[in-house]
Design an enzyme around this catalytic site. Structure first.
Site, PDB file in Angstrom:
ATOM      1  CG  LEU A 127      -2.069   1.017   1.221  1.00  0.00           C
ATOM      2  CD1 LEU A 127      -3.239   0.507   2.069  1.00  0.00           C
ATOM      3  CD2 LEU A 127      -1.620   2.373   1.749  1.00  0.00           C
ATOM      4  CG  HIS A 231       9.105   4.005   8.400  1.00  0.00           C
ATOM      5  ND1 HIS A 231       8.515   5.227   8.133  1.00  0.00           N
ATOM      6  CD2 HIS A 231      10.392   4.120   7.974  1.00  0.00           C
ATOM      7  CE1 HIS A 231       9.397   6.031   7.586  1.00  0.00           C
ATOM      8  NE2 HIS A 231      10.551   5.389   7.485  1.00  0.00           N
TER       9      HIS A 231
END
Length: 333
Positions: A127, A231
Site C-alpha cells: 500500500l 516505521h
C-alpha cells in the site's frame, strides 16, 4: 476530484515506477525497478485472468486512479497465498527459559527464531499513496478496498491473512535491525539486501541465514529498540489494521524487524461486515460507504452513499459503471 480503485494494467508501469521511487526503501512489494515492476504487472494480469477458485500463488495489484486527470495516485496488493514460490520467512519472538537449582533462579531470555509458520496465509501489502493525494481518506479507501476484493472472491484466499509493516529505517536509508542481526551474515547493507529480495526473491536467506535462535539480549540497544516497531509513516496503517481485527502475534520481518500483523480472514471487519446487494434505485442521500462491484479485472471500488432500500448515489454509480439492478458490495465508511 473523483477517485476509483481498479485493477492495474501494463500501461500503469511508468506511474507505478514513479511512485516506487518515492517510497524511501524498505518497501519490498514496490521496488523502484522497472523490470521487477513489469514482472509484477504481468503476474497480476495472469492472476486476474486465472479461473482458479482456491488459494494459490496469485498477485492482485490494484491502483487508485484520479478519474478527472487519469493519473494513478496509489497502489495496493493482495497475495492469494504466500510461501508457494519460495518459503515465507519471518522471525518469531519466543522465550528460552533456564533454571539453576544451585542458584535457585530461573531466567527467561527472548529469542528470535527463523520461522515458516505463516506459509499458506494470504497477504495484503504494497500500500502506497502518492504524497500529493494524502488527504480525503484515500489511504483508507486503498486499504479497505482490498478486503472488499477478498469478500467478493473469498474462495481465492486462505483462512489466515497477514500484513507486513515496514520497520524503522534511519535517515541514511539503513536498518538498525538489519545491521544488528542479518547483515552480519550476508556481506551486504540493508538497501542492497532489500533490493535484491524485491527483485530476486528470498532464497538467498534460506541459503545463508543461520537457523539457530538469536538471543535478543546480545543485540545492540539500537537493534533491540526497533524490534516490532513500525516505521513512523506506518503507524496509521497499523491502527487501521488493528481496527480491522489484525493483531501483532510476535512475528517480525527478517530484514527490518517491522511487525507482521495477522488475522483470521473471515474475522477481518471489512470482510465480515461486507453486504452484497442489488441496487434498487439511484438516489443522492444515504450513509457514507465504500462500494465495490465487478469480478477480477473488472473490479472497481470507490466512496459512495448507500440509502435505505439499497439505493446508490449517482456519482458512485458513474465511477463504478453500474445502475439500477446492478450488484454491489459495500461497507460503512
Amino acid at each position: 476530484m473523483n477517485y476509483v480503485i481498479r485493477a492495474a494494467k501494463p500501461g500503469d508501469l511508468q506511474s507505478i515506477y514513479e511512485m516506487a521511487k518515492l517510497t524511501g526503501g524498505g518497501f519490498t512489494n514496490l521496488p523502484p525497478d522497472k523490470k521487477a515492476l513489469s514482472a509484477k504487472l504481468e503476474r497480476t494480469e495472469a492472476s486476474f485472468a486465472s479461473d482458479k477458485e482456491y488459494p494459490s500463488d496469485e498477485l492482485y495489484l490494484l491502483v487508485l486512479e484520479d478519474t478527472d486527470s487519469g493519473e494513478v495516485r496509489g497502489t495496493c496488493q493482495i497475495f492469494g497465498q504466500v510461501g508457494q514460490r519460495w518459503p515465507f520467512y519471518s522471525y518469531r519472538i519466543g522465550t528460552d527459559s533456564k533454571h539453576s537449582e544451585q542458584l535457585d533462579r530461573t531466567f527467561h531470555a527472548q529469542v528470535l527464531m527463523l520461522s515458516n509458520d505463516l506459509n499458506g496465509a494470504s497477504e495484503v501489502g504494497g500500500l502506497f499513496l502518492h504524497p500529493a493525494a494524502r488527504a480525503g481518506g484515500l489511504g483508507l479507501l486503498l486499504a479497505r478496498s482490498r478486503y472488499l476484493f477478498i469478500a467478493r472472491h473469498r474462495a481465492r484466499f486462505g483462512d489466515r491473512i497477514l500484513a507486513e509493516l515496514r520497520g524503522v529505517i534511519d535517515e541514511a536509508g539503513g536498518s538498525p535491525f538489519w545491521d544488528g542481526v542479518a547483515g552480519k551474515f550476508f556481506g551486504m547493507n540493508f538497501q542492497e539486501a532489500d533490493q535484491f529480495n524485491a527483485v530476486h526473491g528470498n532464497q538467498f536467506i534460506a541459503d545463508l541465514m543461520p537457523k539457530h535462535p538469536v538471543y535478543i539480549a546480545m543485540l545492540s540497544d539500537h537493534a533491540r529498540s526497533v524490534i516490532g516497531v513500525p516505521h513512523p509513516t506506518g503507524r496509521a496503517a497499523m491502527r487501521m489494521l488493528e481496527n480491522e481485527g489484525f493483531a501483532f502475534e510476535n512475528y517480525v520481518d527478517i530484514f527490518d524487524g517491522g511487525p507482521t500483523m495477522t488475522a483470521r480472514t473471515d474475522q477481518v471487519a471489512s470482510v465480515r461486515n461486507a453486504k452484497h446487494i442489488e441496487i434498487s434505485a439511484i438516489a443522492e442521500t444515504g450513509q457514507d460507504a465504500l462500494v465495490a462491484t465487478g469480478q477480477l479485472a473488472d473490479f472497481r471500488c470507490c466512496f459512495g452513499k448507500i440509502g435505505d432500500g439499497a439505493t446508490l448515489d449517482s456519482e458512485a454509480a458513474k465511477l463504478l459503471g453500474v445502475g439500477k439492478g446492478g450488484e454491489i458490495s459495500w461497507i460503512g465508511r
